[in-house]
Write a protein that holds these residues in place. Structure first.
Motif, PDB file in Angstrom:
ATOM      1  N   THR A 166       1.064  -1.453  -0.421  1.00 23.68           N
ATOM      2  CA  THR A 166      -0.357   0.331  -0.157  1.00 23.68           C
ATOM      3  C   THR A 166       0.633   1.784  -0.675  1.00 23.68           C
ATOM      4  OG1 THR A 166       0.318  -0.001   2.133  1.00 23.68           O
ATOM      5  CG2 THR A 166      -2.134  -0.872   0.889  1.00 23.68           C
ATOM      6  N   MET A 173       1.542   2.031  -3.133  1.00 23.36           N
ATOM      7  CA  MET A 173       1.039   2.275  -4.804  1.00 23.36           C
ATOM      8  C   MET A 173       0.777   3.226  -5.889  1.00 23.36           C
ATOM      9  SD  MET A 173      -3.121   1.392  -2.790  1.00 23.36           S
ATOM     10  CE  MET A 173      -3.253   3.512  -2.117  1.00 23.36           C
ATOM     11  N   THR A 174       1.870   4.244  -5.427  1.00 23.26           N
ATOM     12  CA  THR A 174       1.541   4.882  -6.511  1.00 23.26           C
ATOM     13  C   THR A 174       3.166   4.967  -7.600  1.00 23.26           C
ATOM     14  OG1 THR A 174       3.294   6.716  -4.976  1.00 23.26           O
ATOM     15  CG2 THR A 174       0.396   7.105  -5.825  1.00 23.26           C
ATOM     16  N   PRO A 209       1.942   0.238  -8.761  1.00 23.77           N
ATOM     17  CA  PRO A 209       1.593   0.060  -8.501  1.00 23.77           C
ATOM     18  C   PRO A 209       0.720  -2.067  -8.903  1.00 23.77           C
ATOM     19  CG  PRO A 209       1.099   1.084 -10.356  1.00 23.77           C
ATOM     20  CD  PRO A 209       2.542   0.744  -9.733  1.00 23.77           C
ATOM     21  N   VAL A 259       0.127  -3.774  -5.320  1.00 21.88           N
ATOM     22  CA  VAL A 259      -1.078  -3.230  -4.743  1.00 21.88           C
ATOM     23  C   VAL A 259      -1.950  -4.586  -5.453  1.00 21.88           C
ATOM     24  CG1 VAL A 259      -0.783  -2.021  -2.777  1.00 21.88           C
ATOM     25  CG2 VAL A 259      -1.807  -1.668  -5.133  1.00 21.88           C
TER      26      VAL A 259
END
Lengths: 567, 299
Positions: free
Chosen positions: B257, B260-261, B264, B267
């Motif tokens: 998490t 995530m950016t 990606p 996740v």
């Protein structure tokens, strides 16, 4: 008629001039701070938490404090007392502070020496549960010589007398407000503890514990042009990553504190362009706390205590030395901390004067040599690849708090130690439990029911005397002292205690430094501590926020009166 | 009831299977679950990369031939971690489901068949239902982690603990369903007939009652399987449960998490695996219920 119009004109002029004076203070509007650990109380004497002492530092001020370079600066006094200027007596048993005239509390009343005397009485009252008691060690009396002069007398010569009233964790409380809150009554004075009156640039308008603090500019602040902001909101809650995002990417907040997250993530967020990452180095070191006592659960209540006996293998300096040698600190610093970490082999890496150079060979990872050392010492690999000697297997339970960076460090260390033929089991404990200090939990860092623990520790101010005292025999946590004390490795060495004692009697700075270095070397070379990374503090500020001088030696908000917003 | 349709030439399991196949989503779900199970069991033998091997030089990588699902912040292969992690997650799911099923069926059956025990057992069920799950789990894990760790080693110790804890806190639904079904069954003629022919309680339970409550049991089993996987991931997500370097889908999702950016994929894959597995298991339950519904025979 003429008289009336003249009067009206006079009132108008007066109003305008007042408005003009006000226009400067608070001209920059509103400031949003984000502390993802929310403050729970605003009286730093009743809380050891950094989140609380930082939040209260906007309201309460000490007599003197440290700037971003670790230099003492006078704050509510005219100058720093020294032996040279006569402020400190030649026998070093007294220090005399001369308060700046004209200071006012945020309710408009005069700030006097009485308040300072009262603060000492407040913290030194035995039933008050003062968390900053160590600041007042060896203080015999505190007297007001007159309205603006305070004399602190120590029980013995105090070579470093800048403990009481120095730093954001030892500020001055108003006597008028707290006079009924001394001793056992202290924790019950909720109204006072939640909204203390101070001399600082802001005063409390609303405080919801563990949530949000709102402040307004203190109208009686000594500099009529400051603070730059009219109101401040300090919001708590969330986590470090969310806080960083709120400043760097979305720009919802102007300043976020304590952003220990993966540096590559932080760099990615900083591309958002709304803010920038700032760092400052104090003396914080991420270190492994080697357990020199036996943590075997079979020992029951004597587990991890001196009574339970020595650790089966970690008391062998060859083992701890090879553990240390197998670690690539440069990689740990890069992966976990980026610009905010430097590899170190010392528990005391700063200020520069106190930095030992004797342990620097640990900066270079050398797994073959570590393997050789273990072989030579008779720790031989068994059929499962794990080393053992006389039936003792090198199997380590390595525990720390739950935190992405720490788990990465754990994984890296495990991969290196596995190459040494050492079995490693990782365990992480929720920070609220690990650092919570609960007597009933088996998972606190003080109980240290593991072979190796890992966390960061540091000291405030720039003098390490009290900090180095942490590893004396008396500081070992045990059931008898309710597991208090910072000697987590349970290191007990008469020579070390003698050095610590000597330091508290030595005045010359260079001699003090030599003692501190000797103590640092003793801790590291005896394998009580394995220092890893010299950590800086990481925060983020909005690009248009001016005046921020990030400080690791005091509160990060120490100069918030000077903060402003670029147009 | 087992021989309720004398006209059927095929055996009952065969019959059920034929009807199950008509439920498209359930059929698809079954294949997916099989595929995932085979992949997690045999995959690591083909894809031999160790999920704990660190390679700092290859951190934060996107998908490539070498790392089909990319790598994490320490350069560990996500594909390998997904397969090993799936093994643990599915194991926890199956084991916890099985245990809670046995426990729930026993309690429900005993409560319904032996009248005097009904009250106490159902109040016990209510008691367990009223307990707040997560805090209870935290306390249990804190209390027994150490002793189990020393007895069975870090990984199997935690495995046993997690499985037991999940099953102990999730048998109540099954117990209630089974009790209700059995109470209704007890009033049916064929049971009364069996009783009047002198059938003892053991014969009654094994020969007449149990076969007829199988379908609700299967359905609650599938639901239990899904919730066990989710509870395990919740525990891992909170940093409890397994050690940090021991991958499970929940732990992979938790670790991912933060990134995530940046990557990606970290996740998406565990999240996808978790939700699709849970979804397919739910569909299987759905299909089973339809297929085993005795009334479907008379359509």
């Amino acid at each position: 008629m003429t008289l009336k119009s003249t009067l009206l004109a006079a009132v108008a002029v007066a109003t305008i001039s007042v408005m003009a004076a006000r226009a400067e203070r608070g001209a920059d509007g509103h400031l949003n701070l984000l502390y993802w650990q929310a403050p729970s109380i605003l009286n730093p004497f009743l809380s050891g938490g950094i989140k609380d002492t930082e939040a209260s530092s906007m309201i309460l001020e000490p007599l003197a404090r440290h700037d971003e370079n670790g230099q003492l600066v006078p704050w509510l006094v005219r100058e720093i007392p020294t032996v040279e200027n006569g402020g400190v007596s030649a026998d070093m048993t007294t220090i005399t502070w001369r308060i700046t005239p004209g200071l006012k509390w945020s309710d408009g009343t005069k700030f006097t020496a009485d308040d300072v005397v009262f603060t000492a009485k407040y913290c030194m009252s035995p039933e008050g549960g003062c968390q900053q008691e160590s600041k007042f060690f060896d203080v015999k009396t505190v007297d007001a010589l007159d309205d603006l002069t305070v004399k602190v007398t120590f029980e013995k010569p105090k070579p470093y007398p800048y403990g009481p009233f120095v730093g954001h964790d030892s500020p001055i409380l108003q006597k008028e407000q707290f006079k009924n809150c001394v001793g056992a009554a202290a924790p019950n004075c909720t109204a006072e503890n939640f909204a203390p009156r101070g001399t600082g640039p802001f005063r409390v308008t609303d405080f919801k514990a563990n949530d949000v603090l709102t402040l307004e500019a203190n109208p009686f602040y000594r500099d009529p042009g400051k603070p730059g902001f009219a109101t401040v909101t300090l919001k708590g809650g969330g986590d470090a990553a969310g806080a960083a995002r709120a400043v760097l990417q979305t720009g919802e907040f102007d300043y976020a504190w304590n952003l220990q997250i993966d540096p590559s993530l932080l760099a990615e967020m900083a591309k958002g362009g709304k803010g920038e990452v700032i760092t400052a180095f104090g003396a914080a070191v991420e270190r492994m706390q080697v357990n020199l006592t036996n943590p075997d659960p079979a020992l029951g209540p004597d587990r991890s205590t001196l009574k339970g006996g020595a650790h089966p293998f970690l008391t062998d300096p060859i083992v701890t030395k090879s553990l240390s040698m197998a670690i690539d600190r440069t990689v740990l610093a890069e992966v976990g901390y980026g610009a905010a970490g430097k590899p170190t082999c010392n528990v005391l890496p700063a200020p520069a004067l106190y930095r030992s150079a004797a342990n620097d060979d640990c900066l270079i990872q050398d797994i073959p040599k570590a393997n050789q050392m273990l072989d030579d010492a008779g720790w031989l690999r068994g059929s499962d690849g794990i080393r053992s000697k006389d039936g003792v297997r090198l199997s380590i339970l390595f525990q720390t708090s739950t935190n992405a960076v720490r788990q990465d460090t754990q994984a890296l260390v495990k991969s290196w130690w596995t190459k040494l033929g050492i079995e490693v089991e990782l365990k992480n404990v929720a920070p609220a439990v690990y650092f919570g200090g609960s007597q009933s939990s088996p998972d606190t860092y003080q109980k240290h029911y593991a072979d190796i623990g890992m966390f960061t520790n540091t000291f405030t101010g720039s003098d390490p005397e009290t900090y180095m005292k942490n590893w004396t025999c008396a500081q070992i946590p045990a059931p008898e002292n309710n597991w208090l004390g910072f000697n987590i490795p349970r290191f007990c060495n008469a020579d070390y205690d003698a050095l610590a004692d000597k330091m508290s009697q030595t005045a010359v700075l260079e001699d003090r430094a030599a003692l501190a270095i000797a103590m640092n070397d003793m801790l590291v070379q005896n394998g009580a501590l394995i220092p890893l990374v010299h950590r800086g503090d990481v925060s983020a500020r909005a690009k248009n926020l001016t005046g921020v001088r990030m400080n690791s030696w005091d509160s990060e908000l120490w100069n918030i009166a000077d903060w402003g917003r670029a147009q | 009831m087992r021989k309720a349709s004398p006209l059927a030439h095929r055996s009952r399991p065969h019959h059920v299977w034929a009807r199950f196949r008509r439920h498209k989503m359930a059929y698809l779900g079954l294949w997916f679950l099989l595929l995932v199970t085979i992949l997690t069991l045999l995959g690591p033998m083909i894809w031999t990369l160790d999920p704990t091997t660190l390679d700092i030089a290859a951190k934060h990588q996107g998908p490539s031939l070498r790392h089909p699902m990319g790598t994490d912040q320490l350069g560990r292969d996500l594909f390998a971690a997904m397969m090993i992690g799936g093994r643990t997650s599915l194991m926890v799911g199956f084991m916890a489901m099985f245990l809670s099923l046995v426990l729930g069926t026993c309690v429900g059956m005993i409560a319904a068949v032996f009248k005097p025990l009904d009250g106490p057992l159902m109040r016990l069920t209510d008691l367990f239902l009223a307990l707040p799950m997560l805090p209870l789990l935290l306390v249990v894990i804190m209390l027994w982690r150490d002793s189990l760790r020393t007895a069975f080693g870090p990984e199997s110790g935690v495995f046993i603990l997690v499985v037991c804890v999940i099953s102990i806190t999730s048998w109540m639904q099954t117990a209630r369903i089974v009790r209700g079904e059995v109470l209704a069954l007890k009033e049916r003629e064929f049971i009364l007939a069996a009783i009047s022919l002198g059938a003892g309680p053991r014969h009654l339970i094994w020969q007449h009652i149990l076969p007829n409550v199988l379908s609700p049991i299967f359905v609650s089993a599938t639901l239990g399987f899904a919730s066990a996987i989710l509870t395990e991931s919740a525990l891992s997500f909170l940093g409890l449960g397994f050690p940090s370097d021991f991958p499970t889908w929940g732990r992979l999702l938790f670790d991912g998490t933060n990134y995530m950016t940046l990557t990606p994929a970290r996740v998406i894959w565990p999240g996808l695996a978790l939700s699709l597995t849970v979804l397919s298991v739910n569909y299987i339950g759905d299909g089973l219920r339809d297929a085993m519904d005795p009334r479907a025979d008379t359509q």
